[in-house]
Design a protein around this motif. Structure first.
Motif: not given
Length: 216
Positions: A66-74, A134-139, A177-182
């Motif tokens: 199906e869809q490309i998902d957040e595993s793209l950044f695992a 990318v660098r600006a992302l924060a949780v 928050l780990r998943k939230q970051l991905r």
């Protein structure tokens, strides 16, 4: 802190991110050239291309992809999230990068480095990321949760880089928050859309990928 040790890493690949965090606890080394063959550190105004592969980055439901998902950044928490620095401002992903992605998929299909062949591996194309975003992302309040290093891989791959996530302290009540970051990174991928490989012929249907598919 020894920033040059990051570029000289030769341990087990799955330990790369842990090694980086040991050498660079606060992310300062992003500002210093660490790759021997790199043209310099990754600047905030750069654009990065991230390869997308099926089935590695695609959700599977039953027998259907199906869809490309957040595993793209695992892999940002283990081996590092490989990216290619786009030094030109062109809109499309360069042909030579697509050919590199195709070559990587072909190697996996055949089996490399003692790994069994994975005949289903396909290179779909690439997404583009703005380094600054990318660098600006924060949780949480911790700075530099996401870093980008200029990890060149020899004279023939000078523009290779790695996204590294600092997940330290995100345990217990903060584990979500780990998943939230991905997912936050994945939302940047959604913003980018997929730049498909001109060599891709299926059988995966790009219409299912969940991203805008740019004309090749």
């Amino acid at each position: 802190m020894t920033c040059d040790e990051i570029g000289a890493f030769n341990g087990e690949q799955k330990s790369f991110v842990d090694f980086v965090l040991q050498q660079d606890s606060d992310g300062f080394c992003q500002n210093i050239k660490v790759g021997e063959h790199s043209p310099g550190p990754v600047r905030d105004n750069e654009t990065l291309a991230r390869f997308v592969f099926c089935p590695a980055h695609v959700k599977k439901i039953g027998d259907e992809y199906e869809q490309i998902d957040e595993s793209l950044f695992a892999d940002i928490t283990s081996i590092g999230g490989s990216v290619n620095r786009l030094m030109e401002s062109e809109e499309a992903v360069p042909e030579d990068l697509h050919l590199r992605g195709e070559s990587m998929a072909a190697s996996v299909r055949k089996g490399t480095s003692g790994r069994a062949p994975q005949p289903d591996r396909q290179y779909l194309g690439a997404i583009k990321l703005a380094a600054k975003e990318v660098r600006a992302l924060a949780v949480d309040e911790v700075a530099c949760r996401l870093r980008i290093y200029d990890t060149s891989r020899g004279p023939n791959d000078q523009l290779h880089g790695d996204i590294v996530a600092n997940m330290r302290g995100l345990d217990g009540e903060k584990k979500a928050l780990r998943k939230q970051l991905r997912v936050a990174l994945y939302m940047l991928a959604k913003k980018s859309g997929l730049y498909p490989s001109p060599h891709f012929e299926g059988p995966y249907k790009l219409d299912n990928c969940g991203l805008v598919v740019h004309s090749s």
